[in-house]
Each structure stands twice: as structure tokens, then as C-alpha cells.
Design a protein around this motif. Structure first.
Motif: not given
Ligand code: GLU
Length: 451
Positions: A11, A13-15, A47, A189, A193, A207, A211
Motif C-alpha cells: 500500500r 498511504a499518503p496524507s 491517510d 496514523y 496504519s 516507506r 519511519h
Molecule cells: N501518511 C504516512 C506518510 O506518508 C504513512 C506512513 C506509512 O506508510 O505507514 O508518511
């Protein structure tokens, strides 16, 4: 990985709190192309539980950027529509004694951090909220104070085998208990997440390396929820040529801006994937070809500079090899005709796709031919020699007549012909252009007539 027999699930998962930049594209591409290559599933997951900062306009811009890159999610989810799942997870964590209410304001926390620093202690949350008695809690409630909720970390070494970075450990004893629920009840998140990764059976979380610490925390949360940790790959981050980190908020290297500057999506994708790896940066013919190269073990550990100058060169190199079928629609949107023959004639001369329109104007006319006085007779004679029988091979047949008749050779032969036929100093091969220009227009131009 939870089930090695099943196809992978990845996946992005952009905010939706800003425009995607090339660093976000790197993450999206690694996830999407790996899933595609392995016959897996690619989920685009907005997200968007931070309602104060997320906007539908940014969500729409993300969808547009994904489509431009050529990434088609198999499934699209919005976290804002999944709140009951997070409610349930929160109840589970509370019941397990892993989520506790805390009432400190941001100012109070800042004061405590400063005082800990002065005492030479790391600026961690001191877990004061865990010491609140039932009476304290009742009093705070009576005052109308609303808590935020923190996850109680085990404080242990969390380890995983990272697909990029190898063996990784995070000592959660060195971290503050993370806030999972804000005072207004919205979720962070860090929680959402994890809940979704478990429920959607995500097998690989790919990612940015920003992170890594978070992964240590999230593995604890996954386990507290009874889930199994997916595989993790933390790729290096892309920076500006200056080395400065990319910022969504500051609008650095946004995909929208690159698109509007005429960069090719495939070039952006190639550079976003290949920069900062041990693989050569080169133009690829398709996303499938790029997917074939994806190898987490070849991603470097150091941040990598994304160079817009290199991108422009890659855009040109990409255009020079693009098959007609992949650009046909965009060419007709630019008002460019001439079909495949025209495309093959000009693609090698393009820096940007819209340049094709300039060459189409040269073929279509009318253009002002450039005829130097000393070449006028030569060109008029060449016009008389234009073969009646037109066709793809007309140029060499014509030159075979012009050369002996004029006694010219090399640049004195070819340059005046080019200037008259195209009005330009340089450009695509005349061999390919002449058949497209046609006999009538060619003859007029050689005689110095606008056509
Ligand atoms: N929205 C978060 C980001 O873009 C998601 C991080 C993830 O992939 O879990 O940093």
C-alpha cells in the motif's frame, strides 16, 4: 510475512495535506511496481484522519498524480471512512491496559521537556499521567478537560529484518509513549496504519527511512492488537540538489510542477526509482521494464539528490524511444497529426513532448522558407528535380539527382535544402520529413514561397 503462499499486498498511504513530491513518488512506485510485478495487490490508502489538515482537493491531486505516473491501484481506501475499525482497536488496547489517558497541554509538556533537558535527561514523556489517581481523573473530567491517549510502550528492543537496511533494532525504552488519539478524538496514523495493515493483510510496508523509529513503535502496537508484523523496507530519502530534504508543505519538486514543466512521467518514475540505488540511471521503455529492476537490496543507505537537470535529460532520452502507441493520444491533444511516420521522424529531436507541435507546424505549414540569395538558383533547380513519384524513399532518389546536377556535396548541398524546406537551422532528418511535407509544399518552399 503472514502467508508466504499468498500474493503480496502493498500500500501507499499518503496524507492529502499537500502535493505529492518526487520522494512520495519513490514510495508509491516501489510499492505499486513491486505488487504489479509479483502479481500482488496495490492499495492506495488516503491517510486522511487529520481532518484539520486533509483536504478533498489534495486527495484529488494525489489521484491525478497517480494516474499521470501510470499507477492504477487495485483498491482505494479512505481512512476517514473507516473510523469504527479504529474505535474497536482503541477499545481493545484500553482493555489490555495499553492505552492510557493523559491531560497535559502542549505548553505543560514543553515546560517538562525543558526541565528534563536542564537536568541532563532525554526529553521523554515522564508518564506522569500513569500516576493519576481515580480522584485526579474525576476532577479533570469535572473540569471538562478532555484527554489524549497514549500507547504504553513495553520499553524493549524491537527487531526486524529490513529488506533494505538489514537487521534493525529500535529500543522503545528510549521513546516517549506515542499519542494515538488526539484530544478531539481524532486518530493518529501511528494507530490507523497498523489497524489497516492488519485488516488488509498487507505483506510488505515500503516507506521512507524517516519511519524507522516509528516501525519499532508500530510493531509493538501490531503485537498488542494480536496481529503479525508485515515485512518492512525503509528506502533512503530523496533530497533537493542542495541536499535539503523535500517538503510537501513547501511544495518542493511536486509532481504537478514537473508535469506542468513538460517532464515525462516515465522519466520522473525512472529517476525516482533508480536514483539512490546501485543501478544505473537510464531511460526505460515502460513501467513494466522499471518494475523488473526493482530490488530492495540495491537501494542505498544514504539520502540521494534528485537532480532536475538530470530529469530533463532523461525526459528527452525517454521521448526518443517512446513507441507511437503510448503517445498517440497526447499528440492528438496537441493538435499534432502525421501518425506514426511523423512521430518516428521527430521523436529523436524532442526535449519535451510539446516540441512535437513545432515540428508538426513545419510539416503542415505554412512556414517562411529561408533562402539565401546565393542559393536561390541551386534551390530552384532542385525544385525542378523533385520526383513526380512520391513515397517514403523520395529523399534519397531526389538527392541522387540533385547532387550530380549541382555539383554540390556535404553542407553546401544539405544545409540550404534544410533551411528552405523547414525554415530551421537543424532538426529531424530530411529523409523522414520530406515525404511528410509533400511535393507541392516542398517545391514552393524551394522556390522561396511561403507554404
Ligand atoms: N501518511 C504516512 C506518510 O506518508 C504513512 C506512513 C506509512 O506508510 O505507514 O508518511
Amino acid at each position: 510475512m503472514s502467508n508466504p503462499a499468498s500474493a503480496p499486498v502493498l500500500r501507499f498511504a499518503p496524507s492529502p495535506t499537500g502535493l505529492l513530491h518526487v520522494g512520495n513518488a519513490r514510495t508509491a512506485l516501489y510499492n505499486a511496481l513491486y505488487a504489479q510485478r509479483e502479481g500482488g495487490t496495490f492499495i492506495l490508502r488516503y491517510d486522511d484522519t487529520d481532518t484539520a489538515r486533509s483536504t478533498p482537493e489534495f486527495a484529488q491531486a494525489i489521484a491525478q498524480d497517480m494516474a499521470w505516473l501510470g499507477l492504477n491501484p487495485d483498491r482505494i481506501e479512505h481512512q476517514s471512512a473507516r473510523l469504527p475499525r479504529y474505535d474497536a482497536a482503541v477499545e481493545k488496547l484500553k482493555a489490555a491496559g495499553r492505552l492510557y489517558p493523559a491531560y497535559e497541554s502542549e505548553e505543560e509538556l514543553e515546560t517538562r521537556r525543558l526541565s528534563r533537558r536542564r537536568r541532563g535527561l532525554p526529553p521523554l514523556y515522564d508518564r506522569a499521567a500513569l500516576k493519576l489517581t481515580g480522584a485526579d481523573l474525576a476532577k479533570l473530567e469535572a473540569e471538562g478537560r478532555r484527554p489524549h491517549w497514549r500507547f504504553k510502550l513495553d520499553g524493549r528492543i524491537v527487531a526486524w529484518e529490513d529488506m533494505v537496511r538489514g537487521h534493525q533494532t529500535v529500543d522503545t525504552a528510549t521513546l516517549s509513549d506515542p499519542v494515538l488519539v488526539r484530544e478531539d478524538g481524532s486518530y493518529l496514523y501511528t494507530l490507523t496504519s497498523v489497524v489497516d495493515d492488519i485488516e488488509m493483510s498487507v505483506t510488505h510496508v515500503v516507506r521512507g527511512e524517516d519511519h524507522v523509529t516509528n516501525t519499532g513503535v508500530q510493531i509493538e502496537i501490531i503485537e498488542a492488537l494480536g496481529g503479525t508484523a508485515p515485512g518492512f523496507a525503509h528506502h533512503n530519502l530523496l533530497t533537493l540538489p542542495s541536499g535539503e530534504g523535500l517538503s510537501k508543505r513547501l511544495g518542493h519538486l511536486s509532481l504537478k510542477a514537473l508535469r506542468e514543466a513538460g517532464e515525462e512521467a516515465l522519466a520522473v518514475a525512472s529517476l525516482a526509482v533508480l536514483t539512490g540505488t546501485s543501478m544505473a540511471v537510464e531511460s526505460v521503455e515502460s513501467l513494466d521494464a522499471l518494475a523488473a529492476r526493482i530490488d530492495f537490496s540495491k537501494i542505498s543507505r544514504a539520502p540521494a539528490r534528485f537532480d532536475p537537470v538530470e530529469l530533463s535529460a532523461l525526459t528527452a532520452a525517454t521521448l526518443h524511444h517512446l513507441p507511437y502507441a503510448t503517445v498517440a493520444e497526447r499528440l492528438s491533444a496537441l493538435g499534432v497529426g502525421g501518425g506514426e511516420a511523423f512521430w518516428l521522424a521527430v521523436r529523436g529531436n524532442l526535449a519535451r513532448l510539446p516540441d512535437a507541435a513545432l515540428w508538426w507546424r513545419v510539416v503542415e505549414g505554412p512556414i517562411e522558407p529561408v533562402v539565401a540569395p546565393e542559393d536561390a538558383d541551386f534551390l530552384a533547380a532542385a525544385a525542378d528535380l523533385l520526383p513526380e513519384e512520391w513515397g517514403e524513399d523520395v529523399y534519397p532518389r531526389w538527392i541522387a539527382l540533385v547532387k550530380p546536377a549541382s555539383g554540390r556535396a556535404g553542407r553546401t548541398l544539405f544545409h540550404p535544402l534544410r533551411l528552405a524546406l523547414t525554415g530551421q537551422e537543424s532538426g529531424p532528418e530530411l529523409k523522414a520529413l520530406l515525404p511528410l511535407i509533400g511535393r507541392e509544399k516542398a517545391a514552393a518552399r524551394l522556390r522561396g514561397v511561403r507554404a
